[in-house]
Design an enzyme around this catalytic site. Structure first.
Site, PDB file in Angstrom:
ATOM      1  CG  HIS A  19     -10.220   5.226  -7.105  1.00 10.86           C
ATOM      2  ND1 HIS A  19      -9.526   6.287  -7.632  1.00 10.86           N
ATOM      3  CD2 HIS A  19     -10.887   5.726  -6.029  1.00 10.86           C
ATOM      4  CE1 HIS A  19      -9.750   7.372  -6.909  1.00 10.86           C
ATOM      5  NE2 HIS A  19     -10.587   7.061  -5.928  1.00 10.86           N
ATOM      6  CD  GLU A  20     -13.907   4.068  -4.324  1.00 11.20           C
ATOM      7  OE1 GLU A  20     -13.595   4.300  -3.143  1.00 11.20           O
ATOM      8  OE2 GLU A  20     -14.144   4.979  -5.151  1.00 11.20           O
ATOM      9  CG  HIS A  68      -9.849   5.690  -1.263  1.00 14.76           C
ATOM     10  ND1 HIS A  68      -9.026   6.753  -0.990  1.00 14.76           N
ATOM     11  CD2 HIS A  68     -10.597   6.058  -2.331  1.00 14.76           C
ATOM     12  CE1 HIS A  68      -9.270   7.727  -1.877  1.00 14.76           C
ATOM     13  NE2 HIS A  68     -10.214   7.325  -2.704  1.00 14.76           N
ATOM     14  CG  HIS A  94      -4.319   5.509   2.902  1.00 10.70           C
ATOM     15  ND1 HIS A  94      -4.629   6.768   2.473  1.00 10.70           N
ATOM     16  CD2 HIS A  94      -3.192   5.634   3.632  1.00 10.70           C
ATOM     17  CE1 HIS A  94      -3.711   7.623   2.926  1.00 10.70           C
ATOM     18  NE2 HIS A  94      -2.843   6.962   3.635  1.00 10.70           N
TER      19      HIS A  94
HETATM   20 ZN    ZN Z   1     -11.091   8.343  -4.340  1.00 13.05          ZN
END
Ligand code: ZN
Length: 683
Positions: free
Chosen positions: A462-463, A466, A469
């Site tokens: 998940h991290e 980010h 991105h």
């Molecule tokens: Zn998040």
């Protein structure tokens, strides 16, 4: 080279040399620099040109936020009393500066005077956002309206703070001293903690509280329904009229809602809901409400089925013919145990940190056509690793990885930016992005590598989503490069997207090796994990929709200034009647501790969780549709995803990016299917 490491912007932050005594002088110097820049660009003679303003002001504010970011980062991962003191001492000056900058009328006028026709598309988007933020910050208001707007902001900040203090104090105020006979079924560690807590107060028995590490296991495991009822009643009535009047949040809720409504109207919107969606991907409150209602209709049969399962199991296996609200967690836990017997402990043995990292890097390297290799940087702790991402030998970005828990490090996991990709207006040099990836994995024991739970693995992905991105962006304008400028309800797309790979057998099997035997994760165990993943997803979805719909209706149709006490609960009652299948007791006052919307940033925005899930599930479905015969994700799809979503960053709307990737608007199907809420085609 400056003697204060916080003032050295040559390249990477000097994390190894920053000391608490450097903070105040650096903040003073950089604030003065930024203030001077603000004065300069707001003089009448200064040209209303994007680049000229960027050269003077953005360069100064970027230095300031990079230095302050480094201090904040160290405060989070290497806290000491001295650093915390230095941080807290400087904090008010820092916050005050940003507030001033965001509502400076002269600066707003200067931005408004810029001719967008002279800007490139990235600059145009950044310019549009900047002007919008000034307007939403009240920069266009005059005279009494401006004063009232400022007063509302201030009062709202006070009320939010008080709301969260009351919620916290009401949670802390409760204690129940149980006898050992009442604690059957409660896990050993919870029992010993409760005993120690009572002992510390010189009391007999076992001190039970409403804090999560105690409340949750008691609700899930305590055999005594009376005990669960006692805690449940206390929990759902916190900060309400049923407790200490000083901690009652009821009146605060009404005042907060009325102020939000007034704020929205000052800015020319009918409701706070309308105002809230202006910088978001959703176009209107009605669109959000329709989205939630559609999802509710689709999830409802699954919620009903989940509830029926619980009822049957409770009656047949537990002898409970009429389960009460405080029984459901307990029944759910017993059903889960009966259906999917496996332990997290067993799963953990297969996920060693080095193997998982290697697996993560491999999928990122393959799918996004990059190479990840070790790099050198000054760090704050020997356990911290530094990496460089390259494409065709060119540096794309860099990141720090701080994997394990230790004293002085805040819990949880997060991604933060160190600096953004930016074609620097002062030097003309392209600055590459740098990210922080922080996790809190348990340390390895007995010389073995750290073992990760499947949750840890998912969090890491998940991290990292980010982080990708932020780091893979190809946008050169700082405020819309990578994650910057992305709508708030779409920002979780790339992160939740990456989580999907943790449930993909052909990806996951390469990331596992038993810590002792080296054996990969057995398929049978993986199948149990997958089955348990969607356990009660119907009920969970309906619960999220209930919160989201309540939040949006409360901030749109509901007239807070004309409302009578009790109206908030009446609205929640209507939402429950429409959406929920699980009965709720009359006495429940959960809005009184709904901190997300009354003291967090989620007002008229709680729907964002589900909204972004739809986007990420639908984006991931494109990979499922193009998966190779070897089970591996398609590199071609990876390239399209990278270019449309990750590289574009905030340079255009999230809807445009999504459509560029998917060729159409997002659809609900993939989310429903991923969460086990879609019928198989053949019955
Ligand atoms: Zn998040």
């Amino acid at each position: 080279m400056p003697t204060n490491p916080l003032l050295d912007f040559t390249d990477l932050p000097l994390f190894d040399r920053i000391r608490p005594e450097h903070v105040a002088p650096a903040v003073d110097a950089l604030l003065a620099e930024a203030e001077t820049a603000l004065q300069t660009v707001t003089t009448p003679a200064f040209p209303a040109e994007w680049l000229s303003i960027a050269k003077a002001l953005d360069v100064a504010t970027e230095r300031f936020s990079r230095a302050w970011g480094a201090v904040g980062h160290l405060n989070a991962v290497a806290d000491t009393p001295e650093l915390r003191a230095a941080y807290n001492e400087a904090m008010p000056r820092v916050t005050a500066f940003w507030t001033r900058l965001g509502s400076d009328e002269r600066l707003y006028a200067k931005y408004k005077a810029i001719d967008p026709a002279g800007l490139n598309p990235e600059q145009r988007q950044a310019h549009k956002n900047a002007v919008r933020n000034f307007v939403l910050g009240g920069a266009e208001l005059q005279g009494a309206a401006k004063e009232r707007f400022a007063a509302i902001q201030e009062r709202q900040a006070e009320l939010s703070q008080k709301f969260s203090e009351n919620a916290l104090d009401a949670t802390d105020a409760f204690a129940y001293y149980a006898a050992i006979g009442e604690l059957e079924g409660v896990p050993e560690d919870v029992v010993s903690t409760a005993r120690a807590a009572a002992e510390a107060e010189g009391k007999d028995g076992y001190k039970l509280t409403l804090k999560m590490p105690c409340y949750l296991p008691v609700m899930q495991f305590a055999k005594s329904s009376e005990l669960r009822q006692t805690l449940y009643r206390a929990y759902v009535t916190r900060a309400s009229e049923f407790g200490d009047p000083k901690l009652d949040n009821t009146a605060l809720i009404r005042e907060i809602l009325a102020l939000r409504q007034e704020e929205a109207q000052l800015l020319g919107y009918r409701s706070f809901g309308e105002l809230s969606v202006v910088p978001k991907m959703a176009e209107s409150p009605d669109q959000v409400i329709k989205f939630l209602r559609d999802l509710a209709v689709k999830a409802r049969p699954y919620g009903e089925r989940d509830l029926a399962d619980l009822r049957v199991f409770a009656a047949e296996q537990l002898g409970m013919t009429d389960p009460q609200p405080w029984d459901w967690s307990y029944v759910g836990e017993k059903l889960k145990e009966a259906r999917y017997a496996f332990s997290e402990q067993e799963v953990k043995q297969y996920f060693t940190a080095p193997k998982v990292m290697a697996g993560l890097f491999k999928i990122v390297e393959t799918l996004f056509e990059v190479n990840i290799r070790r790099d050198d940087a000054p760090v704050w702790h020997p356990a911290v690793e530094f990496y460089r991402i390259e494409r065709a030998g060119q540096k794309v970005g860099q990141f720090y990885l701080d994997p394990s828990a230790r004293a002085g490090k805040r819990g949880g996991a997060w991604m933060d930016d160190v600096r953004a990709r930016w074609l620097r207006p002062d030097t003309g040099v392209l600055q590459t992005p740098i990210a922080q990836l922080v996790c809190n994995f348990a340390e390895g024991v007995d010389g073995k590598p750290p073992l990760l739970t499947h949750d840890d693995v998912t969090t890491l992905f998940h991290e990292f989503g980010h982080g990708l991105h932020h780091m893979l962006t190809q946008i050169n304008e700082r405020d819309v490069s990578g994650i910057s400028g992305v709508e708030w309800d779409a920002v979780e797309l790339p992160s939740q997207f990456m989580e999907n790979f943790c449930w993909e057998w052909d990806v996951l099997k390469h990331m596992t090796a038993h810590v002792d035997t080296g054996e990969p994760l057995p398929r049978a165990l993986f199948d149990k994990m997958t089955a348990a993943k969607n356990f009660q997803s119907g009920l969970q979805t309906l619960r999220q929709i209930e919160f989201s719909l309540f939040d949006m209706l409360l901030h749109t149709g509901y007239d807070a200034s004309a409302a009578a006490p009790g109206d908030v609960m009446a609205l929640l009652g209507q939402v429950r009647a429409e959406v929920a299948v699980m009965p709720s007791p009359e006495f429940s006052r959960t809005p009184n501790t709904f901190s997300h919307i009354f003291s967090g940033g989620y007002a008229a925005g709680y729907y964002s969780y589900k909204w972004a899930e739809v986007l990420s599930a639908d984006a991931y479905a494109a990979f499922e549709e193009t998966v190779g015969s070897n089970g591996e994700p398609s590199i071609e799809t990876g390239r399209r995803y990278r270019q449309a979503i990750l590289e574009a960053g905030g340079s255009r709307s999230a809807m445009e990016s999504f459509k560029a990737f998917r060729g159409r608007e997002p659809q609900l199907d993939a989310l429903l299917r991923h969460q086990g809420m879609a019928e198989a085609h053949a019955a």
